[in-house]
Design a protein around this motif. Structure first.
Motif, short mmCIF file in Angstrom:
data_model
loop_
_atom_site.label_atom_id
_atom_site.label_comp_id
_atom_site.label_asym_id
_atom_site.label_seq_id
_atom_site.Cartn_x
_atom_site.Cartn_y
_atom_site.Cartn_z
N LEU A 167 5.76 12.03 -1.50
CA LEU A 167 6.22 12.67 -2.54
C LEU A 167 7.05 11.80 -3.70
O LEU A 167 6.78 11.47 -4.68
CB LEU A 167 7.20 13.85 -2.47
CG LEU A 167 6.56 15.27 -1.82
CD1 LEU A 167 7.61 15.98 -1.04
CD2 LEU A 167 5.73 15.94 -3.10
N GLY A 168 7.45 10.92 -2.85
CA GLY A 168 8.43 9.81 -3.64
C GLY A 168 7.94 8.51 -3.94
O GLY A 168 8.52 7.51 -3.76
N VAL A 169 6.72 8.49 -4.75
CA VAL A 169 6.21 7.65 -5.18
C VAL A 169 7.12 6.67 -6.19
O VAL A 169 6.93 5.54 -6.18
CB VAL A 169 4.85 7.84 -5.68
CG1 VAL A 169 4.17 6.50 -6.62
CG2 VAL A 169 3.68 8.41 -4.66
N SER A 170 7.50 7.48 -7.18
CA SER A 170 8.29 7.10 -8.26
C SER A 170 9.53 6.06 -7.56
O SER A 170 9.74 4.99 -8.05
CB SER A 170 8.98 7.90 -8.97
OG SER A 170 8.14 8.85 -9.60
N ALA A 173 -3.48 9.18 -6.61
CA ALA A 173 -2.73 10.24 -7.37
C ALA A 173 -3.09 11.66 -7.23
O ALA A 173 -2.32 12.50 -7.19
CB ALA A 173 -3.16 9.84 -8.84
N THR A 174 -4.26 11.87 -6.60
CA THR A 174 -4.72 13.20 -6.28
C THR A 174 -3.92 13.96 -5.13
O THR A 174 -3.68 15.12 -5.31
CB THR A 174 -6.25 13.16 -5.93
OG1 THR A 174 -6.79 12.71 -7.12
CG2 THR A 174 -6.68 14.63 -5.67
N MET A 175 -3.93 13.00 -3.94
CA MET A 175 -3.04 13.54 -3.04
C MET A 175 -1.60 13.84 -3.31
O MET A 175 -0.78 14.66 -2.81
CB MET A 175 -3.07 12.59 -1.67
CG MET A 175 -2.88 13.38 -0.33
SD MET A 175 -3.50 14.88 -0.17
CE MET A 175 -5.18 14.60 0.23
N TYR A 195 0.77 -1.19 0.06
CA TYR A 195 -0.01 -0.20 0.17
C TYR A 195 0.88 1.18 -0.04
O TYR A 195 1.77 1.45 0.95
CB TYR A 195 -0.95 0.04 1.04
CG TYR A 195 -2.16 0.99 1.07
CD1 TYR A 195 -3.00 1.14 0.55
CD2 TYR A 195 -1.72 2.25 2.14
CE1 TYR A 195 -4.18 2.09 0.48
CE2 TYR A 195 -2.71 3.23 2.06
CZ TYR A 195 -3.89 3.16 1.33
OH TYR A 195 -4.57 4.08 1.24
N ILE A 196 0.79 2.16 -1.00
CA ILE A 196 1.68 3.58 -0.93
C ILE A 196 0.62 4.54 -0.85
O ILE A 196 -0.41 4.57 -1.24
CB ILE A 196 2.08 3.70 -2.31
CG1 ILE A 196 3.13 2.45 -3.01
CG2 ILE A 196 2.93 5.11 -2.51
CD1 ILE A 196 4.02 2.48 -4.24
N ALA A 197 1.00 5.01 0.35
CA ALA A 197 -0.17 5.91 1.00
C ALA A 197 0.54 7.38 0.88
O ALA A 197 1.52 7.78 1.15
CB ALA A 197 -0.31 5.88 2.55
N THR A 198 -0.16 8.14 0.20
CA THR A 198 0.18 9.49 -0.26
C THR A 198 -0.36 10.56 0.64
O THR A 198 0.26 11.65 0.59
CB THR A 198 -0.23 9.80 -1.65
OG1 THR A 198 -1.44 9.59 -1.73
CG2 THR A 198 0.48 8.98 -2.60
N SER A 199 -1.37 10.27 1.42
CA SER A 199 -1.88 11.38 2.27
C SER A 199 -1.03 11.60 3.66
O SER A 199 -0.36 10.89 4.06
CB SER A 199 -3.20 10.95 2.88
OG SER A 199 -4.15 10.68 1.75
N GLN A 200 -1.06 12.84 4.13
CA GLN A 200 -0.49 13.29 5.30
C GLN A 200 -1.63 13.51 6.11
O GLN A 200 -2.40 14.37 5.87
CB GLN A 200 0.51 14.33 4.97
CG GLN A 200 1.90 13.97 4.31
CD GLN A 200 2.63 15.30 3.77
OE1 GLN A 200 2.20 15.73 2.90
NE2 GLN A 200 3.67 15.13 4.29
#
Lengths: 173, 173, 173
Positions: free
Chosen positions: A66-69, A86-88, A33-38
């Protein structure tokens, strides 16, 4: 059939995350799970807690606003990634004043090079009235363009409405 | 199959214009671009320039913020028109304080009488929260009603989401 | 085929009510209109009058801003109900400070127990930019979740766009 890349688009509280989670779980593969929310305020904390509860246990979780890539390059063969969302990610990139075109190119390249499969969740934000706020207009423009690129790059693209799928491209497993 | 009238609906930055352009180009017929936007500020200038670049050369362009019905009567047999977009046309009519019901009737009659084929692009603006601004509510109501009429009058109606088509009516060529 | 429960979702001025009305009329069954809107200002009065004119005569009308669950228990076998709409019902429940989770549970139970068939109309409100207003965010979240539940409980769920149906689930009669 093994899909390399799936794109799940939906409005707010449309059930898009639950739909994507169910799709990932159905693969029976090890899941990431790649979580982008803070969790910068209580509203977001509650949302993150609710999503965590909904998706249950059994995920290797990577927190990366930020560092999803970079995170995608660490995914192992056979793993299935849920990138939510992708939105966050876009919001964080814009807030950090990063070059969106470059970051998007990096993200798409990282998805293509990822050893595992990737399911990306994103928001539809362009079907309301034109926002009065210039930054909001800029964001919905960037989000719309990003969604087009993610949908184009995916094998399967689904628009989730009221929890139910409208297939934009490809075939549901 | 030759379609008399096509309606392309989508959100902001959904790829609806690019989709409509590709459809017009695929006909290999002489093409006419009816431009309804006015470059009244830098944001709009940039948008117009970006659209112009995207659609490329080979268009007979008619700039008409208001007089679309008149422009359609000048279209020759065999030409294909891209009308981009009904949203800006409606916005201009409301700003000019014109009678929307009458102007809509004129537009639909001009489309039906047009010697060429017409592909009309329009915005979905009614799927967000109710706007606090009364004029915005009035606009989204008028836009929704106009979209229903344009979709009803068309042989082919398509809802473009993230650059991909959901067919509302008819069959994609 | 007799559908027990139908869910019709759409944006503002998308033609969702007219679509639902036509569906109810086509059953040729005695019809009941459950009206949830309150005429608290001129804009709403005009909207109610326009909807009333559009749906025509021959309806048993029940005005209930809040008590929809009770109204459904009075529906007779063979009757077809048009509940228009779940959005205004939700709005009224929130305004009355009622427990939304409990009210939603009651509503779904009343729909399942209803002796007649029920066609429910609701609004898609989650596809615009994030509202700046916290109450608006709370509402669109609650509406999204309610729509998921209504769509899940229905035999037939339809997303109406520009007056035309995209079937989310089930088969159009």
């Amino acid at each position: 059939m093994i899909l390399k890349s799936t794109f799940i688009l939906g409005g707010a509280s449309s059930g898009k995350s639950a739909f994507a989670e169910a799709m990932v779980k159905a693969t029976n593969a090890p899941r990431v799970y790649i979580a982008t929310s803070q969790a910068y305020d209580k509203e977001m904390q509650a949302k993150i807690a609710s999503h965590r509860k909904s998706r249950g246990k059994g995920w290797r979780t990577i927190e990366c606003p930020l560092g999803v890539s970079e995170a995608l390059s660490d995914v192992a063969e056979g793993e299935v990634v849920l990138l939510d969302c992708a939105t966050m990610w876009l919001n964080n990139q814009m807030f950090a004043n990063n070059d969106i075109a470059q970051e998007t190119e990096n993200l798409l390249a990282a998805m293509a090079a990822c050893k595992g499969r990737v399911v990306t969740v994103s928001n539809e934000v362009g079907m309301g009235i034109v926002p009065e706020n210039a930054l909001a207009r800029q964001f919905r423009d960037a989000q719309g363009k990003l969604n087009q690129k993610l949908a184009d790059a995916a094998d399967l693209s689904v628009f989730v409405v009221a929890g139910l799928p409208l297939v934009l491209k490809g075939t549901l497993p």
